[in-house]
Design a protein around this motif. Sequence first.
Motif, short mmCIF file in Angstrom:
data_model
loop_
_atom_site.label_atom_id
_atom_site.label_comp_id
_atom_site.label_asym_id
_atom_site.label_seq_id
_atom_site.Cartn_x
_atom_site.Cartn_y
_atom_site.Cartn_z
N VAL A 121 0.73 -1.22 -0.19
CA VAL A 121 -0.09 -0.17 -0.15
C VAL A 121 1.02 1.35 -0.17
CG1 VAL A 121 -1.68 1.42 1.30
CG2 VAL A 121 -2.06 -1.25 0.88
N ARG A 122 1.95 1.23 0.73
CA ARG A 122 2.68 2.49 0.70
C ARG A 122 3.46 2.42 -0.74
NH1 ARG A 122 5.70 0.76 4.65
NH2 ARG A 122 7.50 -0.07 3.56
N ILE A 123 3.77 1.74 -1.25
CA ILE A 123 4.55 1.77 -2.51
C ILE A 123 3.37 2.32 -3.64
CG2 ILE A 123 5.56 0.33 -4.23
CD1 ILE A 123 6.86 -1.41 -2.28
N VAL A 183 3.30 5.75 -6.10
CA VAL A 183 3.35 5.60 -7.52
C VAL A 183 2.01 6.34 -7.82
CG1 VAL A 183 2.95 4.11 -9.18
CG2 VAL A 183 4.42 3.23 -7.46
N ALA A 184 1.04 6.34 -7.14
CA ALA A 184 -0.42 7.03 -7.61
C ALA A 184 -0.22 8.67 -7.76
CB ALA A 184 -1.32 6.73 -6.74
#
Length: 106
Positions: A99-101, A105-106
């Motif tokens: 989720v952190r990654i 990216v988003a």
Amino acid sequence: MKFTVNNQEWELVFVNPSNNNLKRSDGSITIGMTDNNTKTVYINNRLNDYMFEKCLAHELCHVYAFSFDYFMDIETEEIVADFFSLFGRSMVYMLDDLVRILKKVA
């Protein structure tokens, strides 16, 4: 120690290995027991860190099932709780990492 799951207050209690609250319905002794009637988790107070964490993860699986009225036959519930006790922490850490990654990216 008190904790809350789904607005239900539970208590975590450490007991001696011979404590009656660690007895299963068949009379055998276990290292951890979750009592839905009293909203109490009993854990053997003589476990090493590894076994304590494994036992607590197992019992928390029961707590969550009870707290969310998710009932299954006892054999299936034990399989799920054992699986969670072995892999639950890794799954949660992996979820947090992914989720952190993905947020970066988003």
